[in-house]
Design a protein around this motif. Structure first.
Motif, PDB file in Angstrom:
ATOM      1  N   ASN A  94      57.037  20.872  77.744  1.00 57.34           N
ATOM      2  CA  ASN A  94      58.249  20.923  78.565  1.00 57.34           C
ATOM      3  C   ASN A  94      59.047  19.630  78.362  1.00 57.34           C
ATOM      4  OD1 ASN A  94      57.043  18.931  80.109  1.00 57.34           O
ATOM      5  ND2 ASN A  94      56.564  20.283  81.846  1.00 57.34           N
ATOM      6  N   ASP A  95      60.111  19.463  79.129  1.00 51.41           N
ATOM      7  CA  ASP A  95      60.980  18.289  78.947  1.00 51.41           C
ATOM      8  C   ASP A  95      60.270  16.983  79.281  1.00 51.41           C
ATOM      9  OD1 ASP A  95      62.949  19.948  78.125  1.00 51.41           O
ATOM     10  OD2 ASP A  95      64.041  19.978  80.038  1.00 51.41           O
ATOM     11  N   ASN A  96      59.181  17.072  80.068  1.00 54.95           N
ATOM     12  CA  ASN A  96      58.409  15.865  80.406  1.00 54.95           C
ATOM     13  C   ASN A  96      57.281  15.607  79.414  1.00 54.95           C
ATOM     14  OD1 ASN A  96      59.922  15.360  82.724  1.00 54.95           O
ATOM     15  ND2 ASN A  96      58.655  16.795  83.927  1.00 54.95           N
ATOM     16  N   ASN A  97      57.316  16.335  78.302  1.00 52.26           N
ATOM     17  CA  ASN A  97      56.286  16.187  77.265  1.00 52.26           C
ATOM     18  C   ASN A  97      54.893  16.620  77.741  1.00 52.26           C
ATOM     19  OD1 ASN A  97      56.419  15.670  74.551  1.00 52.26           O
ATOM     20  ND2 ASN A  97      55.525  13.617  74.738  1.00 52.26           N
ATOM     21  N   GLU A  98      54.878  17.528  78.724  1.00 54.41           N
ATOM     22  CA  GLU A  98      53.591  18.081  79.183  1.00 54.41           C
ATOM     23  C   GLU A  98      53.357  19.416  78.475  1.00 54.41           C
ATOM     24  OE1 GLU A  98      54.165  16.354  83.736  1.00 54.41           O
ATOM     25  OE2 GLU A  98      54.929  18.339  83.145  1.00 54.41           O
ATOM     26  N   ILE A  99      52.085  19.682  78.166  1.00 51.82           N
ATOM     27  CA  ILE A  99      51.759  20.950  77.490  1.00 51.82           C
ATOM     28  C   ILE A  99      51.867  22.102  78.490  1.00 51.82           C
ATOM     29  CG2 ILE A  99      49.927  22.259  76.342  1.00 51.82           C
ATOM     30  CD1 ILE A  99      48.915  19.637  75.158  1.00 51.82           C
ATOM     31  N   ILE A 100      52.652  23.111  78.139  1.00 51.51           N
ATOM     32  CA  ILE A 100      52.817  24.254  79.049  1.00 51.51           C
ATOM     33  C   ILE A 100      52.312  25.560  78.429  1.00 51.51           C
ATOM     34  CG2 ILE A 100      54.709  23.340  80.468  1.00 51.51           C
ATOM     35  CD1 ILE A 100      56.615  24.936  78.553  1.00 51.51           C
ATOM     36  N   GLY A 101      51.803  25.487  77.220  1.00 57.36           N
ATOM     37  CA  GLY A 101      51.274  26.704  76.587  1.00 57.36           C
ATOM     38  C   GLY A 101      50.973  26.441  75.125  1.00 57.36           C
ATOM     39  N   TYR A 102      50.547  27.490  74.455  1.00 59.96           N
ATOM     40  CA  TYR A 102      50.198  27.369  73.036  1.00 59.96           C
ATOM     41  C   TYR A 102      50.785  28.541  72.274  1.00 59.96           C
ATOM     42  CZ  TYR A 102      46.867  24.150  75.064  1.00 59.96           C
ATOM     43  OH  TYR A 102      46.305  23.128  75.768  1.00 59.96           O
ATOM     44  N   HIS A 103      51.008  28.294  70.991  1.00 63.09           N
ATOM     45  CA  HIS A 103      51.644  29.319  70.173  1.00 63.09           C
ATOM     46  C   HIS A 103      50.966  29.374  68.810  1.00 63.09           C
ATOM     47  CE1 HIS A 103      54.945  31.828  68.741  1.00 63.09           C
ATOM     48  NE2 HIS A 103      54.857  31.151  67.618  1.00 63.09           N
ATOM     49  N   SER A 104      50.842  30.563  68.267  1.00 65.77           N
ATOM     50  CA  SER A 104      50.232  30.694  66.946  1.00 65.77           C
ATOM     51  C   SER A 104      51.110  31.532  66.028  1.00 65.77           C
ATOM     52  CB  SER A 104      48.847  31.357  67.088  1.00 65.77           C
ATOM     53  OG  SER A 104      48.296  31.596  65.824  1.00 65.77           O
ATOM     54  N   ASN A 105      51.421  30.943  64.857  1.00 70.94           N
ATOM     55  CA  ASN A 105      52.089  31.693  63.784  1.00 70.94           C
ATOM     56  C   ASN A 105      51.028  32.066  62.775  1.00 70.94           C
ATOM     57  OD1 ASN A 105      54.973  31.757  64.209  1.00 70.94           O
ATOM     58  ND2 ASN A 105      54.880  29.538  64.053  1.00 70.94           N
ATOM     59  N   ARG A 106      51.110  33.243  62.253  1.00 66.56           N
ATOM     60  CA  ARG A 106      50.088  33.675  61.300  1.00 66.56           C
ATOM     61  C   ARG A 106      50.675  33.852  59.912  1.00 66.56           C
ATOM     62  NH1 ARG A 106      46.376  35.630  64.885  1.00 66.56           N
ATOM     63  NH2 ARG A 106      46.330  33.994  66.430  1.00 66.56           N
ATOM     64  N   ARG A 107      49.912  33.368  58.917  1.00 68.58           N
ATOM     65  CA  ARG A 107      50.306  33.574  57.524  1.00 68.58           C
ATOM     66  C   ARG A 107      49.258  34.447  56.850  1.00 68.58           C
ATOM     67  NH1 ARG A 107      52.106  27.376  56.060  1.00 68.58           N
ATOM     68  NH2 ARG A 107      53.385  27.155  57.920  1.00 68.58           N
ATOM     69  N   SER A 108      49.663  35.112  55.805  1.00 67.82           N
ATOM     70  CA  SER A 108      48.727  35.952  55.072  1.00 67.82           C
ATOM     71  C   SER A 108      47.964  35.076  54.070  1.00 67.82           C
ATOM     72  CB  SER A 108      49.539  37.035  54.358  1.00 67.82           C
ATOM     73  OG  SER A 108      48.660  37.898  53.739  1.00 67.82           O
ATOM     74  N   PRO A 109      46.643  34.982  54.205  1.00 71.81           N
ATOM     75  CA  PRO A 109      45.883  34.085  53.321  1.00 71.81           C
ATOM     76  C   PRO A 109      45.734  34.646  51.914  1.00 71.81           C
ATOM     77  CG  PRO A 109      44.527  34.906  55.147  1.00 71.81           C
ATOM     78  CD  PRO A 109      45.774  35.705  55.132  1.00 71.81           C
ATOM     79  N   ASN A 110      45.564  33.748  50.909  1.00 70.99           N
ATOM     80  CA  ASN A 110      45.315  34.282  49.570  1.00 70.99           C
ATOM     81  C   ASN A 110      43.812  34.480  49.353  1.00 70.99           C
ATOM     82  OD1 ASN A 110      44.072  32.137  47.946  1.00 70.99           O
ATOM     83  ND2 ASN A 110      45.996  31.049  48.361  1.00 70.99           N
ATOM     84  N   LYS A 111      43.488  35.350  48.382  1.00 65.18           N
ATOM     85  CA  LYS A 111      42.118  35.820  48.190  1.00 65.18           C
ATOM     86  C   LYS A 111      41.155  34.694  47.812  1.00 65.18           C
ATOM     87  CE  LYS A 111      39.933  39.714  45.861  1.00 65.18           C
ATOM     88  NZ  LYS A 111      39.290  39.219  44.639  1.00 65.18           N
ATOM     89  N   ASP A 112      41.601  33.797  46.931  1.00 70.01           N
ATOM     90  CA  ASP A 112      40.725  32.708  46.488  1.00 70.01           C
ATOM     91  C   ASP A 112      40.329  31.804  47.657  1.00 70.01           C
ATOM     92  OD1 ASP A 112      40.900  33.668  43.997  1.00 70.01           O
ATOM     93  OD2 ASP A 112      42.300  32.160  43.241  1.00 70.01           O
ATOM     94  N   SER A 113      41.312  31.474  48.504  1.00 65.61           N
ATOM     95  CA  SER A 113      41.036  30.610  49.657  1.00 65.61           C
ATOM     96  C   SER A 113      40.047  31.300  50.599  1.00 65.61           C
ATOM     97  CB  SER A 113      42.321  30.321  50.441  1.00 65.61           C
ATOM     98  OG  SER A 113      43.298  29.827  49.586  1.00 65.61           O
ATOM     99  N   LEU A 114      40.248  32.597  50.788  1.00 60.45           N
ATOM    100  CA  LEU A 114      39.385  33.340  51.712  1.00 60.45           C
ATOM    101  C   LEU A 114      37.931  33.363  51.256  1.00 60.45           C
ATOM    102  CD1 LEU A 114      41.121  36.518  53.091  1.00 60.45           C
ATOM    103  CD2 LEU A 114      40.632  34.334  54.185  1.00 60.45           C
ATOM    104  N   GLU A 115      37.739  33.473  49.945  1.00 62.34           N
ATOM    105  CA  GLU A 115      36.357  33.482  49.437  1.00 62.34           C
ATOM    106  C   GLU A 115      35.671  32.167  49.769  1.00 62.34           C
ATOM    107  OE1 GLU A 115      36.330  34.553  45.300  1.00 62.34           O
ATOM    108  OE2 GLU A 115      37.043  36.574  45.782  1.00 62.34           O
ATOM    109  N   LYS A 116      36.394  31.055  49.586  1.00 65.36           N
ATOM    110  CA  LYS A 116      35.813  29.731  49.875  1.00 65.36           C
ATOM    111  C   LYS A 116      35.560  29.576  51.372  1.00 65.36           C
ATOM    112  CE  LYS A 116      38.345  27.710  46.071  1.00 65.36           C
ATOM    113  NZ  LYS A 116      39.631  27.094  45.819  1.00 65.36           N
ATOM    114  N   ILE A 117      36.522  30.000  52.183  1.00 62.72           N
ATOM    115  CA  ILE A 117      36.385  29.857  53.632  1.00 62.72           C
ATOM    116  C   ILE A 117      35.255  30.737  54.165  1.00 62.72           C
ATOM    117  CG2 ILE A 117      37.537  30.621  55.778  1.00 62.72           C
ATOM    118  CD1 ILE A 117      38.298  27.816  55.064  1.00 62.72           C
TER     119      ILE A 117
END
Ligand SMILES: Cc1cc2nc3c(=O)[nH]c(=O)nc-3n(C[C@H](O)[C@H](O)[C@H](O)COP(=O)(O)O)c2cc1C
Length: 138
Positions: A69-92
């Motif tokens: 918020n305007d007082n720099n206090e956390i008021i929530g959380y947000h998540s953006n999702r990306r589509s992972p690539n296959k090579d990264s997923l195998e390692k993860i």
């Protein structure tokens, strides 16, 4: 998009915790780290395997941030999702399977989480990078 992929209706999801789509293959240590980052106001990138209503799964590369918020206090959380690539997923997937094994084979869940978290930190810092740098390069 989320309703289509997860297989839930809007009514089934509104007001529910995000863990409704938690997949049993996800190590606890990853979520511990995620919450530590965002509760301190830091962004985090995390590969997450999610469970659909019909038992299927899907992977995302989530970018999770705190909302202030305007007082720099956390008021929530947000998540953006990306589509992972296959090579990264195998390692993860290999890293996560190892963490899960550590968590499941420990004498207690507390001990398992401690060891798994410490392994996650070691694995992601071997090249002198921090966790987010490691994840974005994997
Ligand atoms: C913005 C945001 C998005 C999240 N997205 C997911 C997600 O897609 N899948 C998931 O399993 N957990 C997600 N989480 C983490 C869950 O809140 C929860 O910590 C996790 O599912 C583990 O469940 P547990 O804490 O009950 O063990 C998200 C958390 C936040 C703050």
């Amino acid at each position: 998009m989320f309703l289509n992929i997860s297989g839930y209706t809007e009514a089934e999801l509104l007001g529910k915790p995000h863990s409704i789509i938690r997949h049993p293959d996800m190590p606890k240590a990853v979520f511990k780290l995620l919450w530590e980052y965002i509760q301190q106001g830091n962004e985090i990138f995390a590969y997450v395997k999610n469970l659909c209503k019909d038992g299927a799964y899907y992977w995302v590369l989530a970018h999770v941030t705190a909302t202030f918020n305007d007082n720099n206090e956390i008021i929530g959380y947000h998540s953006n999702r990306r589509s992972p690539n296959k090579d990264s997923l195998e390692k993860i997937a290999t890293i996560y399977a190892n963490l899960l094994e550590i968590e499941n084979s420990a004498q207690s869940s507390t001990e398992g989480l401690k060891k798994s978290y410490s392994t996650l930190m070691q694995v992601t810092s071997t090249k002198g990078e921090d966790y987010n740098e490691f994840i974005l390069k994997i």
